[in-house]
Write an enzyme that holds these catalytic residues in place. Structure first.
Site, short mmCIF file in Angstrom:
data_model
loop_
_atom_site.label_atom_id
_atom_site.label_comp_id
_atom_site.label_asym_id
_atom_site.label_seq_id
_atom_site.Cartn_x
_atom_site.Cartn_y
_atom_site.Cartn_z
N GLY A 250 0.65 -1.20 0.02
CA GLY A 250 -0.20 -0.03 0.00
C GLY A 250 0.73 1.34 -0.15
N GLY A 286 4.09 -3.35 -3.72
CA GLY A 286 4.04 -3.46 -5.12
C GLY A 286 4.85 -2.15 -5.90
N ARG A 287 3.69 -1.25 -5.84
CA ARG A 287 3.90 -0.08 -6.38
C ARG A 287 5.17 1.02 -6.00
NH1 ARG A 287 -0.67 2.94 -8.03
NH2 ARG A 287 -1.79 1.76 -6.35
N ARG A 324 -4.66 3.18 -16.02
CA ARG A 324 -4.79 3.93 -14.79
C ARG A 324 -5.36 5.47 -14.93
NH1 ARG A 324 -1.71 5.49 -11.53
NH2 ARG A 324 -2.72 4.70 -9.76
N TYR A 328 -9.16 5.31 -12.93
CA TYR A 328 -9.12 5.78 -11.77
C TYR A 328 -9.14 7.47 -11.91
CZ TYR A 328 -7.04 1.40 -10.60
OH TYR A 328 -6.84 -0.07 -10.86
N CYS A 354 -11.26 3.70 -28.98
CA CYS A 354 -12.60 4.24 -29.39
C CYS A 354 -13.32 4.66 -28.11
CB CYS A 354 -13.38 3.43 -30.34
SG CYS A 354 -13.52 1.62 -29.53
N GLU A 355 -12.75 5.39 -27.23
CA GLU A 355 -13.44 5.44 -26.06
C GLU A 355 -13.28 7.12 -25.35
OE1 GLU A 355 -14.64 3.23 -23.07
OE2 GLU A 355 -14.43 1.57 -24.27
N TYR A 383 1.26 -1.55 -12.23
CA TYR A 383 -0.06 -1.62 -12.65
C TYR A 383 -0.19 -0.87 -14.09
CZ TYR A 383 -0.64 -2.73 -7.67
OH TYR A 383 -0.33 -3.46 -6.59
N1 LLP Z 1 -0.99 -7.08 -0.82
C1 LLP Z 1 -2.31 -7.12 -1.41
C2 LLP Z 1 -3.21 -7.99 -0.65
C3 LLP Z 1 -2.79 -6.27 -2.39
O1 LLP Z 1 -4.31 -6.54 -2.70
C4 LLP Z 1 -1.89 -5.55 -3.15
C5 LLP Z 1 -2.70 -4.46 -3.92
C6 LLP Z 1 -0.74 -5.30 -2.71
C7 LLP Z 1 -0.46 -6.11 -1.64
C8 LLP Z 1 0.16 -4.28 -3.13
O2 LLP Z 1 0.00 -2.94 -3.19
P1 LLP Z 1 0.86 -1.89 -3.39
O3 LLP Z 1 2.06 -1.98 -2.51
O4 LLP Z 1 1.35 -2.23 -4.70
O5 LLP Z 1 -0.02 -0.62 -2.98
N2 LLP Z 1 -4.41 -1.27 -10.12
C9 LLP Z 1 -4.32 -0.18 -9.21
C10 LLP Z 1 -3.75 -0.90 -7.82
C11 LLP Z 1 -4.55 -2.03 -7.17
C12 LLP Z 1 -3.86 -2.76 -6.03
C13 LLP Z 1 -4.37 -4.07 -5.93
N3 LLP Z 1 -3.90 -4.68 -4.62
C14 LLP Z 1 -3.60 0.81 -9.55
O6 LLP Z 1 -3.13 0.92 -10.60
O7 LLP Z 1 -3.64 1.84 -8.86
#
Ligand code: LLP
Length: 432
Positions: A250, A286-287, A324, A328, A354-355, A383
């Site tokens: 997160g 992740g991000r 994205r 969002y 086409c959107e 992502y």
């Molecule tokens: N752990 C779980 C259980 C998750 O559901 C997620 C992300 C993460 C870890 C990793 O979170 P991060 O560190 O990347 O924030 N597609 C969206 C983001 C969806 C995230 C889904 N879950 C975007 O482009 O912002």
């Protein structure tokens, strides 16, 4: 300096402007775009290393494991790079687990999250003996138990609790509130824990929370860590000892160049919260590791007037390559790979799909654009490619990993043959 007194070539890890040229790890991005075509994802290996290590080092000896969230970007080369740095992984489907194994992750390095795991996925997950299956409901726990009994192999489980904490992120990517589909409510979790003593085929190894993604204030993340720590202590009081606590991912990044949570402050906050338990901490970032390390290169393919003050610049990349902004309303900085000092003009940067939602950058001021110019859409490493689609039969873009002044195509551009390889006309199409 390196041995022999030769000056080692130095570059800033990631994306930087040098003499009006946008570089990635010292490589001019225009030359990469010219050689490999656009749309093209480019990633900085140096920045991935740097961001992984910054998080890892911040634990300063406190026991922990980084489980990189593969959903952010599961390109094989990137996964392997993170694996080689010592990362473990978080997978959200059995297919991500398959891919993770090909990246070199062993089952004991994998946690398996996901709000809906099919019977086949659970069957395989139990048989692999993962570090943990992060359980999302009482029903899922019972299904895992039945599989474990049948396989004669106890399953390692963590219970994902919904802590009812507002991550204050975009509603589409906030997961920690009661109204969200994720996790088990606290009361229900307590009831589940009370049943575990009589269930020898379930080994409770952790409690898990994940309150959302792109979280930009520290308090909700600290609150989530305090929540799992309190839960671990509560369980200890009734004789249930966990192996670790999992605080999820997160940690947000700065899409607009403004200040965000410093990774060290984040780690310090969660370590402070969990320290009273003495338990190791699992995080699932992740991000924050790959987001800033990737950019999407796109070429201007058309220009036309929009209104009295602005023009449309149509790019060869849009919502199919980077969803994205359309999904969002996300903001990504967009920079020309060759900057000029000319007075900026007002553009609406749109994709070819086409959107009308296919807008990559709204109301941007950029030096005058010409057809063929290459732009870099920044902070697209997470992502981005992972959420790309074939809508309009657009091929998935190529991906390049830049490392120490060289680049490798780590995913080639998809072809129409690739797309059609899975399709079959069948007999109905020939019936008139
Ligand atoms: N752990 C779980 C259980 C998750 O559901 C997620 C992300 C993460 C870890 C990793 O979170 P991060 O560190 O990347 O924030 N597609 C969206 C983001 C969806 C995230 C889904 N879950 C975007 O482009 O912002």
């Amino acid at each position: 300096m390196i041995a022999g007194g030769i000056v080692e070539s130095r570059f800033v890890a990631g994306f930087s402007l040098v003499d009006h040229h946008l570089q990635c790890d010292g490589v001019d991005l225009r030359s990469v775009a010219d050689a490999e075509g656009t749309p093209l994802y480019v990633y900085s290996a140096a920045l991935i290393r740097e961001r992984y290590r910054a998080l890892d080092d911040a634990f300063a000896g406190y026991p922990h494991a980084l489980h990189y969230a593969l959903k952010a970007n599961s390109n094989l080369a990137i996964g392997r790079l993170l694996n080689s740095l010592g990362s473990a992984a978080d997978a959200n489907s059995i297919w991500e687990i398959d891919v993770a194994q090909r990246m070199g992750f062993a089952p004991h390095q994998l946690v398996f999250t996901g709000v809906g795991k099919s019977p086949d996925e659970l069957e395989r997950a139990v048989s692999l003996g993962l570090k943990a299956i992060n359980v999302e409901s009482a029903g899922e726990l019972a299904r895992i138990e039945a599989i474990a009994v049948r396989q004669g192999r106890p399953a390692r489980v963590a219970v994902r609790i919904n802590p009812d904490i507002d991550a204050k992120s975009h509603p589409h990517i906030s997961t920690g509130l009661k109204i969200n589909k994720f996790g088990v409510p606290l009361d229900a979790a307590r009831e589940l824990f009370a049943t575990l003593a009589g269930r020898p085929y379930l080994t409770l190894v952790a409690v898990h929370v994940h309150i959302g993604s792109q979280v930009t204030s520290l308090e909700p993340l600290r609150g989530a860590a305090e929540f799992v720590a309190a839960m671990a202590l509560e369980l200890r009081r009734v004789g249930m000892e966990l192996e670790y606590v999992d605080v999820g991912g997160g940690l947000g990044i700065s899409y607009d160049g403004g200040p965000v949570i410093d990774p060290r402050a984040y780690v310090e906050a969660i370590v402070d919260a969990v320290r009273p338990t003495g338990l190791p901490i699992v995080i699932e970032p992740g991000r924050s590791i790959v987001g800033p390390a990737g950019a999407l290169l796109a070429r201007v393919i058309d220009l036309k007037p929009r209104n009295a003050v602005s023009d449309f610049a149509v790019l060869d990349a849009g919502m199919t390559e980077l969803m994205r902004p359309a999904l969002y309303g996300a903001y990504h900085r967009i920079e020309p790979v060759h900057a000029t000092d000319a007075a900026p003009c007002h553009y609406e940067l749109v994709g070819p799909v086409c959107e009308s939602s296919d807008v990559v950058g709204r109301d941007r001021m950029l030096a005058p654009l010409a057809i063929g110019d290459v732009l870099a859409i920044l902070d697209a490493g997470a992502y981005g490619a992972a959420m790309a689609s074939n809508y309009n039969r657009r091929p998935l873009p190529a991906e390049v990993l830049i490392d120490r002044g060289r680049w490798d195509v780590v995913r080639r551009r998809q072809t129409v043959d690739d797309m059609l390889a899975l399709e079959h006309i069948g007999s109905t199409a020939t019936v008139r």
